[in-house]
Structures are given as structure tokens and as C-alpha cells.
Scaffold this motif. Structure first.
Motif, PDB file in Angstrom:
ATOM      1  N   ASP A  14      42.343  27.420 -59.955  1.00 20.20           N
ATOM      2  CA  ASP A  14      41.025  27.243 -60.574  1.00 20.20           C
ATOM      3  C   ASP A  14      41.108  26.437 -61.867  1.00 20.20           C
ATOM      4  N   LYS A  15      42.178  25.681 -62.039  1.00 21.42           N
ATOM      5  CA  LYS A  15      42.324  24.893 -63.269  1.00 21.42           C
ATOM      6  C   LYS A  15      41.536  23.584 -63.157  1.00 21.42           C
ATOM      7  N   ASN A  16      40.255  23.741 -62.960  1.00 21.72           N
ATOM      8  CA  ASN A  16      39.352  22.605 -62.812  1.00 21.72           C
ATOM      9  C   ASN A  16      38.184  22.788 -63.784  1.00 21.72           C
ATOM     10  N   LYS A  17      37.267  21.847 -63.775  1.00 20.56           N
ATOM     11  CA  LYS A  17      36.086  21.967 -64.617  1.00 20.56           C
ATOM     12  C   LYS A  17      35.356  23.259 -64.285  1.00 20.56           C
ATOM     13  N   GLU A  18      35.021  24.011 -65.310  1.00 22.61           N
ATOM     14  CA  GLU A  18      34.338  25.290 -65.177  1.00 22.61           C
ATOM     15  C   GLU A  18      35.171  26.316 -64.406  1.00 22.61           C
ATOM     16  N   ARG A  19      36.491  26.112 -64.385  1.00 22.22           N
ATOM     17  CA  ARG A  19      37.424  27.052 -63.745  1.00 22.22           C
ATOM     18  C   ARG A  19      36.967  27.422 -62.324  1.00 22.22           C
TER      19      ARG A  19
END
Length: 479
Positions: free
Chosen positions: A171-176
Motif C-alpha cells: 500500500d505504499k502508494n498515493k493515499e496508502r
């Protein structure tokens, strides 16, 4: 050069694997499922175990740490006709084929393959289709892609796929949020009514722990002066006029008003800045919350991230049976045992972090890596979790890989490594580095570019550490 992304090809391969699995189950073939002991592997085990049980398949499920010869020989004593590997196997293809002998294999794994599989191996692996297994789909997600083809009733298992992906920190993306094929599982879970998503603060135990404890237990991201420091968390909340209790009841993060959440976040930012850290670190606390709506309010299985942390704790504390039980739907009194394991796990992690803070000599700094020498202190099952926390905390050099070492049960050395973004941008692939280094020393190694592990039998690990350092340095030069 990587091959172009082909998700339709991966979905077709998953459908092919489902057909084979269904055929074996329908003919009562003796099936052995071997899955890895981390949260993703345990979630995959739950998905496969539930699906096979629903088909009334003749199967045995075992959780393993690595496919070494002794582990495989022990597992094969049940004389299976068909063997399924989940979240493990692709990095050891040659050895598996040799060890499993004439049996057919199904490998469901998101780690880069070490070679092309033989004809009697069916492999469901995203890297074969130009898809990144470190970010776009986890092993639990792949297991779900297979099992959703077995029966429409398996749609509810999409929730476990979400748990596994979060446990693998995808989930290491924008907005987790989860992305790629992981999002397919999210959509299925929402559609079948077993998941809802919101944007909120991502503290550990946001529905189950008192506010101050939830903050202190949060390690992703690691919050200096707050993670593991309950007194500091209580003081911070008091300074922002946030009440800990509602009457006699402890309040949780989910009880906070929007205004209180803003005050809390602002307080954390101010604290970090006052201590010389970047306040922007606190913004990593804002993201997508995944709530399993079929689970009771207040249960550690309701928030998907807490569910994954619970599985990880059971796996690392050698209570894999408990993890599999809750993945297969067991609740009730088993949850009391689970909570005890989680408490012990968190306590042990806190002790390790305190030891590291008080023992700077435990860190050996080389050209491209910082090695935490925990051979006489750290339990081998804990290296992965600890390396993730240390890397996130920024305790060591942010431009170097973090390697955490522990003595293994066989007298050898077990290590887990994490690469910061700075190294990834220079072309570093930790999985390939540890695979090469461990193989050169007669051991096992591999993983993703950002996170990997290895195990060697040598009682003198210096050669391993320097070889890892050299290989990382060479990768940067080549890049």
C-alpha cells in the motif's frame, strides 16, 4: 528490459491453475499445500485452505519458513500426489523440482522466478507477465485469482487477499491504497459486501486500542518519540485537549471527531519538527482504511491492516496454527490466544528497538549497507519485521540498505534486508543480491528488489555481509 504488462495473461494462467486444482480435488488426489509464514503467505494459506475445504478436497496444509531439503523431506512424508506452494517456491525452482521428484507442482508466488519452470510445474507468477509482484499483487492476491475461478462462493475470500497485500506492505502508494491486481480483490470484496474503504488516520488498532496505545503501537510509519513511548503519546494528547476516556470507557482513534483528528495530526507534526525530524513523516498516517464489515466491531480482524499485523505476529512467534485458524474462520476463544501472542510480539519488538538505541556498536556500517548484528540477541523469526521498522524509522543511513542478522536454529545466520528508495532509483535489486550471495555460500536467498532475505549455514557471517555490500555496490555502478 522487462516484458510488457499482460494482466490478461496472468488471469488466464490463474484460470488454468484453478482447472488443475479442481480436477485434483474432484478426484480426491492427496494435495499438500505449503505456504510461507508471513502475513501474506498465511492469508494465501487461508484462501487455498477454505477453497479446498469447500470442494471437500483431500488436502493437508503446512506453513514453512523456507523450502530447505529437511523441511521438504519432512513435509513429503505424507506422500502427496500434488503439491502447491504459496508465497514461496519461485526463487528455488531448480531445487524444488529435484526434491519433489515425479510429483506435479503448482507454484503461486509473487517473487521473481529463479529460472523457467519445467513441464510438470504450473507457475502463477506476475513477473512472467510483466507485472511487479512487489507492488501490484501479493501471493494472497494470486491465490484469490486462482480460487475465484473455482466457485462464485469464493468471492468472500477477496477480503483475505486484501489482508495479505497489506501485510506485504503493497500500500505504499498515493493515499496508502492498493493498486494493480490487488485492486481487483478490493473491488470484489466491496461488491460482495465484506469490505468498505474510507480515508482516515492509519494508526495500529484504530478500532481496538485506547488512543494513546494505538499511537505508541504504530510503527508504519515509525514515529520518533511516540512509537513505543506510551507516556509521550499520553502527554501529546493532553497538550491537544484530546480526552482519553468517555466516562469509564477508553476512546479509540475511530471515536475521534474530525476536529480532534486534525489536532492530533498537527500535534505529531509539531513534535517531529521540534525534535529535528521531518514533519511530513506524519502525513504517511493519512490513507485508505480497509474495514472488513463481516467482522465484529472491536475485533482485531475488522481492520484489514490490524488483521495482517495479527497474522504476522502469530507467524513470527511460531504460532502459525493460530494464524491459519483465524484465516479459516475460527473466532471465539481462539482470539484470546491470538491477543496474547500479539502482545508478546509487540513487547519483543519494543525490546529490540530499545536494545538497538542503547547499543550503537551493534551496527556495522559498510559501503552500501548497515548491518544490525543481532546474532546473539534477535530471534531469527523477527528479522523481517525488525528490518522493516528500522528502515522506516530512519535510524540508520537513508542512503544504504538495512540488513538485520540473527542466529538460526541450525547454528547458521538468518538475515532480512530492506532497500531505501535512494538505492532503488540506482537500480539496486535486493532479491537478486541475496539470491546470488546466499547461493555462493551454500544457502537460500531471494525476494523483491525492496525487501529480501537469506539463510546460510556458515557460523562466520562476515563473508556474507561483505559479499552483499559488494554486489549492491556493483549494481549501482552498472546502473
Amino acid at each position: 528490459m522487462s516484458s510488457p504488462s499482460n494482466p490478461d495473461g496472468l488471469l488466464a494462467r490463474a484460470n488454468e491453475a484453478a482447472g488443475i486444482l479442481k480436477d485434483k480435488a474432484s478426484h480426491s488426489s492427496k494435495i499438500l499445500v505449503l505456504s510461507h509464514y508471513d502475513a501474506d503467505g498465511l492469508s494465501a494459506a487461508g484462501i487455498l485452505g477454505s477453497s479446498l475445504s469447500r470442494m471437500k478436497g483431500n488436502f493437508q496444509l503446512r506453513v514453512i519458513k523456507e523450502p530447505d531439503p529437511q523441511t521438504l523431506d519432512d513435509a513429503l512424508r505424507c506422500e502427496p500426489e500434488f503439491v502447491v506452494f504459496a508465497d514461496i517456491g519461485s526463487g528455488y525452482l531448480e531445487g524444488l523440482v529435484e526434491r519433489i521428484k515425479e510429483r506435479e507442482l503448482l507454484i503461486i508466488d509473487h517473487h521473481p522466478p529463479s529460472s523457467k519452470p519445467s513441464q510438470r510445474v504450473v507457475q502463477v507468477n506476475p513477473h512472467d507477465f510483466g507485472i511487479d509482484g512487489a507492488t501490484d499483487v501479493s501471493a494472497a492476491g494470486l491465490a484469490y485469482l486462482v480460487c475465484r475461478n473455482l466457485s462464485p462462493s469464493n468471492a468472500d475470500l477477496s477480503a483475505l487477499a486484501v489482508v495479505g497485500a497489506l501485510g506485504d506492505m503493497q500500500d505504499k502508494n498515493k493515499e496508502r491504497c492498493l493498486r494493480g491486481l490487488n485492486d481487483l480483490a478490493v473491488r470484489d470484496a466491496v461488491e460482495c459486501g465484506c469490505l468498505k474503504t474510507d480515508r482516515d488516520l492509519l494508526f495500529f488498532g484504530r478500532e481496538t486500542r485506547p488512543i494513546h496505545r494505538a499511537i505508541s503501537l504504530t510503527t508504519t510509519p515509525y514515529l520518533p518519540y511516540l512509537s513505543g513511548e506510551e507516556d509521550n503519546c499520553t502527554a501529546l494528547l493532553a497538550s491537544r485537549n484530546i480526552s482519553l476516556k468517555d466516562g469509564e470507557r477508553w476512546r479509540t482513534i475511530s471515536d475521534l471527531s474530525h476536529k480532534e483528528k486534525q489536532a492530533l495530526l498537527s500535534g505529531i507534526i509539531d513534535l517531529l519538527l521540534s525534535k529535528g525530524f521531518k514533519g511530513s513523516k506524519a502525513l504517511e498516517l493519512i490513507g485508505t482504511v480497509y474495514t472488513l464489515t463481516k467482522e465484529p466491531t472491536g475485533s482485531p480482524t475488522r481492520d484489514a491492516r490490524e488483521f495482517s499485523s495479527t497474522l504476522n505476529a502469530c507467524g513470527r512467534m511460531d504460532r502459525q496454527g493460530l494464524a491459519v485458524a483465524i484465516c479459516l474462520g475460527e473466532r471465539g476463544t481462539v482470539m484470546d490466544d491470538v491477543q496474547e501472542v500479539v502482545t508478546g510480539y509487540r513487547k519483543r519488538l519494543a525490546e529490540y528497538m530499545e536494545w538497538l538505541t542503547q547499543t550503537p556498536s551493534a551496527v556495522t556500517e559498510l559501503q552500501a549497507v548497515c548491518v544490525v548484528r543481532g546474532e546473539e540477541k534477535i530471534a531469527e523469526n523477527m528479522t523481517g519485521a525488525l528490518s522493516s521498522i528500522i528502515s522506516s524509522a530512519g535510524h540508520l543511513r537513508p542512503d544504504k540498505a538495512t540488513v538485520v542478522a540473527a542466529k538460526s536454529r541450525d547454528g547458521g545466520v538468518k538475515i532480512s534486508a530492506r532497500a531505501p528508495e535512494a538505492l532503488l532509483r540506482k537500480g539496486v535489486d535486493l532479491g537478486l543480491v541475496l539470491q546470488k550471495a546466499a547461493a555462493a555460500l551454500g544457502g537460500f536467498g531471494g525476494g523483491h528488489n525492496v525487501a529480501a532475505g537469506a539463510h546460510i549455514a556458515s557460523v562466520n557471517p562476515e563473508e556474507l555481509y561483505h559479499m552483499i555490500d559488494r554486489l549492491i555496490s556493483e549494481q549501482m555502478k552498472d546502473a
